[in-house]
Design a protein around this motif. Sequence first.
Motif, PDB file in Angstrom:
ATOM      1  N   ASN A 111       0.874  -1.141   0.010  1.00  0.00           N
ATOM      2  CA  ASN A 111       0.028  -0.020  -0.153  1.00  0.00           C
ATOM      3  C   ASN A 111       0.691   1.425  -0.104  1.00  0.00           C
ATOM      4  O   ASN A 111       1.625   1.398   1.228  1.00  0.00           O
ATOM      5  N   MET A 112       0.909   2.087  -1.062  1.00  0.00           N
ATOM      6  CA  MET A 112       1.504   3.163  -1.239  1.00  0.00           C
ATOM      7  C   MET A 112       1.410   4.252  -0.281  1.00  0.00           C
ATOM      8  O   MET A 112       2.064   4.968   0.465  1.00  0.00           O
ATOM      9  N   ALA A 113      -0.250   4.324   0.225  1.00  0.00           N
ATOM     10  CA  ALA A 113      -0.450   5.337   1.316  1.00  0.00           C
ATOM     11  C   ALA A 113       0.318   4.985   2.799  1.00  0.00           C
ATOM     12  O   ALA A 113       0.700   6.014   3.436  1.00  0.00           O
ATOM     13  N   SER A 114       0.117   3.560   2.882  1.00  0.00           N
ATOM     14  CA  SER A 114       0.817   3.231   3.986  1.00  0.00           C
ATOM     15  C   SER A 114       2.485   3.700   4.191  1.00  0.00           C
ATOM     16  O   SER A 114       3.048   3.909   5.319  1.00  0.00           O
ATOM     17  N   PHE A 115       3.266   3.245   3.044  1.00  0.00           N
ATOM     18  CA  PHE A 115       4.417   3.664   2.682  1.00  0.00           C
ATOM     19  C   PHE A 115       4.819   5.153   3.092  1.00  0.00           C
ATOM     20  O   PHE A 115       5.805   5.466   3.865  1.00  0.00           O
ATOM     21  N   VAL A 116       3.848   6.152   2.549  1.00  0.00           N
ATOM     22  CA  VAL A 116       4.015   7.218   2.772  1.00  0.00           C
ATOM     23  C   VAL A 116       3.793   7.955   4.110  1.00  0.00           C
ATOM     24  O   VAL A 116       4.575   8.609   4.757  1.00  0.00           O
ATOM     25  N   ARG A 117       2.974   7.069   4.877  1.00  0.00           N
ATOM     26  CA  ARG A 117       2.793   7.224   6.158  1.00  0.00           C
ATOM     27  C   ARG A 117       3.909   6.896   7.229  1.00  0.00           C
ATOM     28  O   ARG A 117       4.481   7.728   7.849  1.00  0.00           O
ATOM     29  N   GLN A 118       4.641   5.955   6.634  1.00  0.00           N
ATOM     30  CA  GLN A 118       5.762   5.436   7.520  1.00  0.00           C
ATOM     31  C   GLN A 118       6.914   6.390   7.105  1.00  0.00           C
ATOM     32  O   GLN A 118       7.850   6.953   8.215  1.00  0.00           O
ATOM     33  N   LEU A 119       7.062   6.719   5.973  1.00  0.00           N
ATOM     34  CA  LEU A 119       8.003   7.921   5.612  1.00  0.00           C
ATOM     35  C   LEU A 119       7.899   8.902   6.411  1.00  0.00           C
ATOM     36  O   LEU A 119       8.715   9.570   7.049  1.00  0.00           O
ATOM     37  N   ASN A 120       6.642   9.480   6.596  1.00  0.00           N
ATOM     38  CA  ASN A 120       6.323  10.929   7.568  1.00  0.00           C
ATOM     39  C   ASN A 120       6.893  10.756   8.819  1.00  0.00           C
ATOM     40  O   ASN A 120       7.263  11.377   9.466  1.00  0.00           O
ATOM     41  N   MET A 121       6.408   9.536   9.233  1.00  0.00           N
ATOM     42  CA  MET A 121       6.911   8.896  10.860  1.00  0.00           C
ATOM     43  C   MET A 121       8.254   9.275  11.082  1.00  0.00           C
ATOM     44  O   MET A 121       8.723   9.712  12.226  1.00  0.00           O
ATOM     45  N   TYR A 122       8.994   8.985   9.848  1.00  0.00           N
ATOM     46  CA  TYR A 122      10.446   8.989  10.321  1.00  0.00           C
ATOM     47  C   TYR A 122      10.854  10.423   9.796  1.00  0.00           C
ATOM     48  O   TYR A 122      11.975  10.546   9.670  1.00  0.00           O
ATOM     49  N   GLY A 123      10.132  11.267   9.586  1.00  0.00           N
ATOM     50  CA  GLY A 123      10.628  12.721   9.323  1.00  0.00           C
ATOM     51  C   GLY A 123      10.922  13.171   7.768  1.00  0.00           C
ATOM     52  O   GLY A 123      11.151  14.239   7.326  1.00  0.00           O
ATOM     53  N   PHE A 124      10.578  12.198   6.941  1.00  0.00           N
ATOM     54  CA  PHE A 124      10.598  12.409   5.516  1.00  0.00           C
ATOM     55  C   PHE A 124       9.563  13.186   5.080  1.00  0.00           C
ATOM     56  O   PHE A 124       8.307  13.152   5.418  1.00  0.00           O
ATOM     57  N   ARG A 125       9.640  14.184   3.828  1.00  0.00           N
ATOM     58  CA  ARG A 125       8.628  15.012   3.688  1.00  0.00           C
ATOM     59  C   ARG A 125       8.700  14.963   1.983  1.00  0.00           C
ATOM     60  O   ARG A 125       9.750  14.792   1.597  1.00  0.00           O
ATOM     61  N   LYS A 126       7.534  14.966   1.456  1.00  0.00           N
ATOM     62  CA  LYS A 126       7.241  14.977   0.041  1.00  0.00           C
ATOM     63  C   LYS A 126       7.693  16.508  -0.311  1.00  0.00           C
ATOM     64  O   LYS A 126       7.377  17.451   0.249  1.00  0.00           O
ATOM     65  N   VAL A 127       8.574  16.296  -1.409  1.00  0.00           N
ATOM     66  CA  VAL A 127       8.852  17.663  -2.105  1.00  0.00           C
ATOM     67  C   VAL A 127       7.839  18.172  -3.189  1.00  0.00           C
ATOM     68  O   VAL A 127       7.312  17.567  -3.849  1.00  0.00           O
TER      69      VAL A 127
END
Length: 131
Positions: free
Chosen positions: A32-48
């Motif tokens: 699930n791409m949305a779950s992956f993006v949520r995980q990235l956000n939990m680790y401080g990654f941000r969408k450019v």
Amino acid sequence: ALSHLQNGTSFHVFDQGRFAKEVLPKYFKHNNMASFVRQLNMYGFRKVVNIEQGGLVKPERDDTEFQHLCFLQGHEHLLEHIKRKVRGRWVSVVKSEETKMRQEDLSRLLYEVQILRSQQENMECQVQDMK
């Protein structure tokens, strides 16, 4: 489906459908791409988000870019500073003997921030001149 930006400060997912189907199941218990993006956000990654001429520009193709201040190509020692947010505070997930950022790394980051601020000021001046 996945690529580093040339200067190594971010990564792109060019085909989200293929990335979710072929890559995610290899490393996660989901596709699930949305779950992956949520995980990235939990680790401080941000969408450019690309901004041009004062407005948000929709990408012409399926291209999503993510970045994190401590995710820099060729600087693996910074990875220990990527932490997960748990109950409102950041918790380290990478175990390392070096728990503190070395002075040279801090100096390099501060220098890069100064350069970016200078470039931003120059761009703001150019925009004012164009107005």
